[in-house]
Design a protein around this motif. Structure first.
Motif, PDB file in Angstrom:
ATOM      1  N   ALA A  98       0.828  -1.210   0.000  1.00 40.44           N
ATOM      2  CA  ALA A  98       0.000   0.000   0.000  1.00 40.44           C
ATOM      3  C   ALA A  98       0.859   1.255   0.000  1.00 40.44           C
ATOM      4  CB  ALA A  98      -0.933  -0.001   1.205  1.00 40.44           C
ATOM      5  N   PHE A  99       2.048   1.168   0.588  1.00 37.94           N
ATOM      6  CA  PHE A  99       2.884   2.356   0.716  1.00 37.94           C
ATOM      7  C   PHE A  99       3.716   2.625  -0.531  1.00 37.94           C
ATOM      8  CE2 PHE A  99       2.391   0.381   4.953  1.00 37.94           C
ATOM      9  CZ  PHE A  99       1.422   1.271   5.412  1.00 37.94           C
ATOM     10  N   SER A 100       3.569   1.770  -1.546  1.00 37.87           N
ATOM     11  CA  SER A 100       4.170   2.074  -2.849  1.00 37.87           C
ATOM     12  C   SER A 100       3.350   3.129  -3.578  1.00 37.87           C
ATOM     13  CB  SER A 100       4.270   0.804  -3.698  1.00 37.87           C
ATOM     14  OG  SER A 100       2.972   0.315  -4.018  1.00 37.87           O
ATOM     15  N   ILE A 101       2.115   3.358  -3.106  1.00 38.07           N
ATOM     16  CA  ILE A 101       1.241   4.410  -3.651  1.00 38.07           C
ATOM     17  C   ILE A 101       1.082   5.466  -2.567  1.00 38.07           C
ATOM     18  CG2 ILE A 101      -0.991   4.944  -4.693  1.00 38.07           C
ATOM     19  CD1 ILE A 101       0.624   3.013  -6.352  1.00 38.07           C
ATOM     20  N   PRO A 102       1.906   6.498  -2.558  1.00 38.51           N
ATOM     21  CA  PRO A 102       1.842   7.499  -1.490  1.00 38.51           C
ATOM     22  C   PRO A 102       0.494   8.198  -1.445  1.00 38.51           C
ATOM     23  CG  PRO A 102       3.847   7.738  -2.800  1.00 38.51           C
ATOM     24  CD  PRO A 102       2.970   6.791  -3.532  1.00 38.51           C
ATOM     25  N   GLU A 103       0.080   8.502  -0.239  1.00 45.28           N
ATOM     26  CA  GLU A 103      -1.182   9.229  -0.026  1.00 45.28           C
ATOM     27  C   GLU A 103      -0.910  10.336   0.968  1.00 45.28           C
ATOM     28  OE1 GLU A 103      -5.869   8.368   1.059  1.00 45.28           O
ATOM     29  OE2 GLU A 103      -4.337   6.905   1.598  1.00 45.28           O
ATOM     30  N   SER A 104      -1.141  11.561   0.564  1.00 49.53           N
ATOM     31  CA  SER A 104      -0.803  12.675   1.439  1.00 49.53           C
ATOM     32  C   SER A 104      -1.661  13.876   1.111  1.00 49.53           C
ATOM     33  CB  SER A 104       0.675  13.044   1.295  1.00 49.53           C
ATOM     34  OG  SER A 104       0.992  14.193   2.052  1.00 49.53           O
ATOM     35  N   VAL A 105      -1.852  14.748   2.107  1.00 46.05           N
ATOM     36  CA  VAL A 105      -2.558  16.012   1.867  1.00 46.05           C
ATOM     37  C   VAL A 105      -1.559  17.140   1.683  1.00 46.05           C
ATOM     38  CG1 VAL A 105      -4.570  15.326   3.169  1.00 46.05           C
ATOM     39  CG2 VAL A 105      -2.695  16.456   4.360  1.00 46.05           C
ATOM     40  N   GLY A 126       4.453   5.081  -9.419  1.00 48.71           N
ATOM     41  CA  GLY A 126       3.612   5.042 -10.605  1.00 48.71           C
ATOM     42  C   GLY A 126       2.318   5.798 -10.439  1.00 48.71           C
ATOM     43  N   ALA A 127       1.899   5.984  -9.190  1.00 51.16           N
ATOM     44  CA  ALA A 127       0.664   6.721  -8.913  1.00 51.16           C
ATOM     45  C   ALA A 127       0.748   7.298  -7.514  1.00 51.16           C
ATOM     46  CB  ALA A 127      -0.560   5.811  -9.041  1.00 51.16           C
ATOM     47  N   LEU A 144       2.600   0.249 -14.122  1.00 52.29           N
ATOM     48  CA  LEU A 144       2.859   0.120 -12.688  1.00 52.29           C
ATOM     49  C   LEU A 144       3.641  -1.160 -12.431  1.00 52.29           C
ATOM     50  CD1 LEU A 144      -0.671   1.056 -11.247  1.00 52.29           C
ATOM     51  CD2 LEU A 144       1.264   2.578 -11.674  1.00 52.29           C
ATOM     52  N   SER A 145       4.409  -1.150 -11.382  1.00 54.47           N
ATOM     53  CA  SER A 145       5.091  -2.376 -10.975  1.00 54.47           C
ATOM     54  C   SER A 145       4.079  -3.306 -10.316  1.00 54.47           C
ATOM     55  CB  SER A 145       6.215  -2.044  -9.990  1.00 54.47           C
ATOM     56  OG  SER A 145       5.670  -1.600  -8.753  1.00 54.47           O
ATOM     57  N   PRO A 146       4.371  -4.604 -10.209  1.00 51.86           N
ATOM     58  CA  PRO A 146       3.440  -5.516  -9.537  1.00 51.86           C
ATOM     59  C   PRO A 146       3.094  -5.068  -8.118  1.00 51.86           C
ATOM     60  CG  PRO A 146       5.050  -6.784 -10.760  1.00 51.86           C
ATOM     61  CD  PRO A 146       5.488  -5.346 -10.849  1.00 51.86           C
ATOM     62  N   VAL A 171      -1.801   6.566 -21.212  1.00 50.51           N
ATOM     63  CA  VAL A 171      -2.386   6.611 -19.871  1.00 50.51           C
ATOM     64  C   VAL A 171      -1.982   5.394 -19.048  1.00 50.51           C
ATOM     65  CG1 VAL A 171      -4.524   6.738 -18.546  1.00 50.51           C
ATOM     66  CG2 VAL A 171      -4.332   7.947 -20.721  1.00 50.51           C
ATOM     67  N   SER A 172      -2.298   4.212 -19.551  1.00 52.08           N
ATOM     68  CA  SER A 172      -1.983   3.018 -18.764  1.00 52.08           C
ATOM     69  C   SER A 172      -2.010   1.766 -19.630  1.00 52.08           C
ATOM     70  CB  SER A 172      -2.976   2.850 -17.608  1.00 52.08           C
ATOM     71  OG  SER A 172      -2.675   1.685 -16.862  1.00 52.08           O
ATOM     72  N   SER A 173      -1.000   0.920 -19.418  1.00 55.09           N
ATOM     73  CA  SER A 173      -0.993  -0.426 -19.990  1.00 55.09           C
ATOM     74  C   SER A 173      -1.137  -1.455 -18.879  1.00 55.09           C
ATOM     75  CB  SER A 173       0.319  -0.673 -20.747  1.00 55.09           C
ATOM     76  OG  SER A 173       1.429  -0.567 -19.862  1.00 55.09           O
ATOM     77  N   GLY A 174      -1.282  -0.966 -17.648  1.00 56.22           N
ATOM     78  CA  GLY A 174      -1.363  -1.849 -16.487  1.00 56.22           C
ATOM     79  C   GLY A 174       0.010  -2.155 -15.941  1.00 56.22           C
ATOM     80  N   TYR A 175       0.814  -2.877 -16.720  1.00 53.96           N
ATOM     81  CA  TYR A 175       2.159  -3.258 -16.292  1.00 53.96           C
ATOM     82  C   TYR A 175       3.066  -3.308 -17.512  1.00 53.96           C
ATOM     83  CZ  TYR A 175       0.683  -7.773 -18.151  1.00 53.96           C
ATOM     84  OH  TYR A 175       0.223  -8.769 -18.986  1.00 53.96           O
ATOM     85  N   ASP A 176       4.362  -3.436 -17.272  1.00 58.16           N
ATOM     86  CA  ASP A 176       5.353  -3.525 -18.342  1.00 58.16           C
ATOM     87  C   ASP A 176       5.700  -4.994 -18.553  1.00 58.16           C
ATOM     88  OD1 ASP A 176       7.613  -3.534 -19.965  1.00 58.16           O
ATOM     89  OD2 ASP A 176       8.383  -1.666 -19.127  1.00 58.16           O
ATOM     90  N   ALA A 177       5.285  -5.574 -19.687  1.00 53.55           N
ATOM     91  CA  ALA A 177       5.493  -7.002 -19.940  1.00 53.55           C
ATOM     92  C   ALA A 177       6.973  -7.362 -20.028  1.00 53.55           C
ATOM     93  CB  ALA A 177       4.768  -7.419 -21.218  1.00 53.55           C
TER      94      ALA A 177
END
Length: 583
Positions: free
Chosen positions: A41-48, A62-63, A81-83, A173-179
């Motif tokens: 979860a902390f690979s996607i930072p969330e902050s105000v 990635g996001a 995005l990475s896995p 925009v997005s491919s989901g992941y890098d094959a």
């Protein structure tokens, strides 16, 4: 008790004097102590706060997620995005969509992408779009905005469009992941790790965006809508981000399936279930040609534009210009949270009084209505009403202009009261699916390609002859489709065709189709000396065209791999397909 003590210990260290990195670390420790959030979860930072998001290094996430009043905005910073990030984003979206203290979650790529060909190096923040200076983002040096910057004049635009194509320079925009990175990580050698680290997170992300995840001790049922605004190209697994309550298409939105060019089939996001059913949800005309639409998208790699997506229900609304995202964010930030969206207030209760039974909660029917109304206000047309005026009111409109109701005096009708003929919206995808309707009746990929070759062979017969312009155009398009199919992995095409056939059965569900997609994709990933492994080792791409840098006019095009195990789909046996898809 231990988790609360850990939370209090982390909270005691908070101070406005701390660096952004330290504050972010403490915030993560507090969240993990209180909720038991997974490390992903902390690979996607969330902050105000503004400071933690400096977007000038290759190590950027990635996001990221920012607060926008009573809404939340997910910034898609990288197309792949990475896995770990996929798993983390799935967790974040599950938690946010079950949060009754907000009203929505907006998933969008930064508008800066469109101004600088996806180059975010000059942008140092992830602020909500409406908080930037002016309608168009000025945090980037627009004088270096490149060939697709806002200062490009019309003459230069026309030259570039003619030479390089209309969509060139638009964001990916997005491919989901890098094959390719999946191959470099070695996940193709370990089926268990591949399922655990990539396939299942993709399933989780799709379910989180849809709001169809299972309730757990950490997450209640989905309450607030996920709204996607994709300004650019989305491919393959990236469609998971468009499968929420609202998928808003801009004038630059497009979608393609490129996996067969990598030797792969459907990612486990539900496309094998959705494509054969396009147009069904909203009762659209495209439902009559759903099979053709599905096969064009899956097998021929047809690039669906915004009109195609809304006409088939793959997107829910068309909003036109991407900068309506500014208005959307501002409007959502001012709406009440899910909990406070009510008509009947809770009765006051004095201390010691028992709760009065108020009967059924009438407020439930008003939840999320304001969000839907706001989106409708910003929309030019939507999937549910795209054909409404042309179909249901046609007999009631004036014969001359088809703009006014017959019982009204046109001289008294204001401009804003005119009926817009959205029934005239034209979808190239639906049109070509209908044009080649006979082709899709073939029961094999080889049969379809042969029918297309027969049509394409008449191209020279029609070219240059008066009255046969349309026939020549059809033959030319048939040649394009069959050439596109010939570039793809024959095994992957056969597998995708089988997946579409099985998913079309009435008893199939979205979940069962996603499980079949996951199993098939894993077998293609892990097949020894398979098409995917050959493609990944070759260093080739998938034929995409783009601009090199933000100011260069050099055309850059991925190479297309052609060293597949089978020379044509005719060589692929039924047993090989069943080995991948299952019996």
């Amino acid at each position: 008790m231990a988790s609360m003590e850990a939370y209090r210990k982390a909270a005691s260290k908070l101070s406005p004097r701390l660096s952004p990195a330290t504050l972010s670390k403490i915030g993560n420790d507090m969240e993990q102590a209180l909720t038991g959030a997974p490390s992903s979860a902390f690979s996607i930072p969330e902050s105000v706060r503004r400071d933690p998001f400096a977007l000038s290094k290759d190590s950027d996430p990635g996001a990221v997620i920012r607060s926008i009043g009573t809404s939340r905005r997910v910034f898609l910073l990288h197309s792949a995005l990475s896995p770990v990030e996929i798993d983390g984003l799935a967790y974040r979206l599950r938690a946010l969509s079950s949060n009754d203290a907000i009203n929505s979650v907006v998933v969008a790529n930064p508008l800066e992408d469109a101004d600088c060909d996806g180059d975010m190096s000059e942008n140092e923040t992830c602020l909500p779009s409406f908080m930037e200076e002016g309608e168009i983002v000025t945090s980037i040096r627009t004088e270096m905005g490149g060939p697709w910057g806002k200062n490009r004049d019309n003459f230069e635009k026309s030259i570039l469009d003619e030479e390089y194509g209309e969509g060139l320079g638009m964001p990916y925009v997005s491919s989901g992941y890098d094959a390719k990175k999946i191959y470099e990580m070695g996940l193709h050698k370990d089926p268990a790790a591949l399922e655990r680290e990539l396939m299942q997170p993709l399933v989780n992300l799709s379910e989180a965006v849809r709001g169809s995840f299972a309730e757990t001790s950490d997450n209640t049922r989905s309450k607030v809508p996920v709204i996607s605004v994709t300004n650019g190209l989305t491919t393959d697994a990236g469609y998971a981000l468009l499968s929420g309550s609202y998928a808003l298409a801009t004038q630059n939105t497009s979608f393609r399936i490129l996996n067969p060019l990598r030797g792969l089939a459907f990612d486990p996001v539900g496309l094998s279930y959705l494509l054969p059913r396009v147009g069904f949800e909203f009762g659209q005309a495209s439902a009559e040609h759903s099979k053709g639409c599905a096969l064009l998208l899956a097998l021929a790699g047809f690039e669906a534009n915004a009109t195609d997506l809304v006409s088939t229900g793959l997107a829910t609304h068309y909003i036109g210009g991407p900068y309506k995202l500014n208005m959307l964010e501002k409007g959502l930030s001012e709406l009440n949270s899910w909990e406070c969206q009510s008509l009947q207030p809770k009765p006051k209760r004095l201390y010691g009084q028992e709760n009065r039974d108020m009967g059924p909660d009438i407020n439930q029917q008003y939840k999320n209505v304001a969000v839907g109304n706001l989106i409708q206000y910003l929309t030019e047309y939507d999937a549910a009403g795209a054909d409404e005026y042309g179909c249901y009111l046609k007999s009631e409109l004036d014969d001359e202009h088809q703009l006014f109701l017959k019982d009204k005096d046109p001289s008294l009708t204001l401009a804003e009261e005119r009926i817009q003929m959205y029934g005239e919206v034209i979808s190239p995808l639906v049109n070509w699916a209908a044009t080649f309707g006979g082709v899709w009746q073939e029961d094999s990929v080889h049969g379809m390609m042969e029918r297309l070759r027969e049509i394409a062979a008449k191209k020279t017969e029609y070219q240059g002859r008066a009255g046969y312009e349309e026939d020549a155009m059809v033959a030319d398009q048939a040649e394009y489709f069959v050439t596109s199919m010939e570039q793809r992995s024959p095994l992957a095409l056969s597998v995708m065709h089988e997946l579409l056939l099985r998913s079309s059965s009435p008893g199939e569900t979205l979940k069962s189709c996603m499980e079949r997609e996951k199993a098939s994709q894993m077998r293609l990933f892990t097949k020894a000396d398979g098409d995917y492994a050959r493609w990944a080792q070759s260093g080739q791409g998938v034929g995409l065209v783009g601009m090199q840098g933000c100011s260069s006019l050099i055309r850059v095009k991925d190479g297309v791999f052609d060293g597949w195990n089978h020379k044509s789909v005719k060589e692929v046996t039924d047993d090989e397909v069943k080995e991948i898809v299952g019996i």
